[in-house]
Scaffold this motif. Structure first.
Motif, PDB file in Angstrom:
ATOM      1  N   GLY A  64      14.965 -13.316  -3.960  1.00 27.10           N
ATOM      2  CA  GLY A  64      13.761 -12.579  -4.315  1.00 27.10           C
ATOM      3  C   GLY A  64      12.738 -12.579  -3.187  1.00 27.10           C
ATOM      4  O   GLY A  64      12.121 -11.548  -2.893  1.00 27.10           O
ATOM      5  N   TRP A  65      12.577 -13.715  -2.550  1.00 27.57           N
ATOM      6  CA  TRP A  65      11.626 -13.822  -1.438  1.00 27.57           C
ATOM      7  C   TRP A  65      12.050 -12.921  -0.276  1.00 27.57           C
ATOM      8  O   TRP A  65      11.232 -12.201   0.289  1.00 27.57           O
ATOM      9  CB  TRP A  65      11.522 -15.278  -0.982  1.00 27.57           C
ATOM     10  N   VAL A  66      13.339 -12.944   0.066  1.00 28.98           N
ATOM     11  CA  VAL A  66      13.839 -12.114   1.172  1.00 28.98           C
ATOM     12  C   VAL A  66      13.712 -10.632   0.839  1.00 28.98           C
ATOM     13  O   VAL A  66      13.282  -9.829   1.683  1.00 28.98           O
ATOM     14  CB  VAL A  66      15.307 -12.481   1.522  1.00 28.98           C
ATOM     15  N   LEU A  67      14.076 -10.243  -0.385  1.00 27.65           N
ATOM     16  CA  LEU A  67      13.949  -8.838  -0.775  1.00 27.65           C
ATOM     17  C   LEU A  67      12.492  -8.384  -0.717  1.00 27.65           C
ATOM     18  O   LEU A  67      12.197  -7.275  -0.267  1.00 27.65           O
ATOM     19  CB  LEU A  67      14.514  -8.605  -2.175  1.00 27.65           C
ATOM     20  N   ASN A  68      11.589  -9.237  -1.159  1.00 23.28           N
ATOM     21  CA  ASN A  68      10.172  -8.890  -1.115  1.00 23.28           C
ATOM     22  C   ASN A  68       9.672  -8.809   0.334  1.00 23.28           C
ATOM     23  O   ASN A  68       8.884  -7.924   0.669  1.00 23.28           O
ATOM     24  CB  ASN A  68       9.345  -9.906  -1.902  1.00 23.28           C
ATOM     25  N   LYS A  69      10.135  -9.707   1.168  1.00 21.71           N
ATOM     26  CA  LYS A  69       9.703  -9.718   2.568  1.00 21.71           C
ATOM     27  C   LYS A  69      10.170  -8.462   3.310  1.00 21.71           C
ATOM     28  O   LYS A  69       9.442  -7.905   4.132  1.00 21.71           O
ATOM     29  CB  LYS A  69      10.233 -10.965   3.273  1.00 21.71           C
TER      30      LYS A  69
END
Length: 168
Positions: A64-69
């Motif tokens: 989720g963090w990578v997709l958001n970044k």
């Protein structure tokens, strides 16, 4: 939010890549983290359910963090647009009974919002090759067009403003 033209082939290609990458990272990451935790904190009873669950949860958080970044990356443009469109359509659909009641009374904002919902749904269904309910959508659109004509309103999806949902 405004409707945009999307290259279907590029969208499908990017979406498939994102899905495959997420699956691979989820499998490898959750297994790696859970195995590391099991190695560091062994349990004599042999139950490692919570370590496995923690591995899955931590990996999901990382994904989720990578997709958001990387949501602003050029390769993610279509995928993020569709994701945001689906969120907007969900907000509209939750308020649809109130919107339809207001549209029947001639509320211009309700008419424009419903029109946007139908246009956005049509676009999503065409992108996902989900054309089974297109006939039903055409009937609903004809009813909406009739209401718009009755109240002398010109429907345009570009006139939709997400802020008007607060009044319904």
């Amino acid at each position: 939010m405004q409707l945009e033209e999307i290259n279907k082939a590029r969208y499908r290609k990017c979406l498939n890549r994102v899905i495959v990458a997420c699956i691979i990272v989820l499998v490898v990451g959750s297994l790696s983290i859970s195995q590391l935790l099991i190695m560091l904190f062994p349990n004599e009873s042999g139950s490692h359910f919570f370590w496995n669950l923690l591995g899955v949860v931590l990996t999901c958080i990382c994904i989720g963090w990578v997709l958001n970044k990387y949501r602003t990356h050029q390769a993610m443009t279509e995928v993020v647009y569709v994701w945001e469109l689906k969120q907007t359509l969900n907000r509209i659909n939750r308020k649809m009974p109130k919107l339809k009641a207001a549209a029947n009374e001639g509320n211009i904002d309700a008419l424009q919002t419903i029109h946007f919902c139908y246009a956005g749904s049509r676009q999503l269904w065409q992108l996902d090759d989900n054309t089974i309910t297109m006939d039903e959508l055409a009937i609903q659109q004809a009813e909406l067009d009739s209401l718009a004509k009755q109240f002398n309103v010109e429907l345009n999806s570009k006139d939709f403003k997400e802020e008007v949902l607060a009044q319904f």
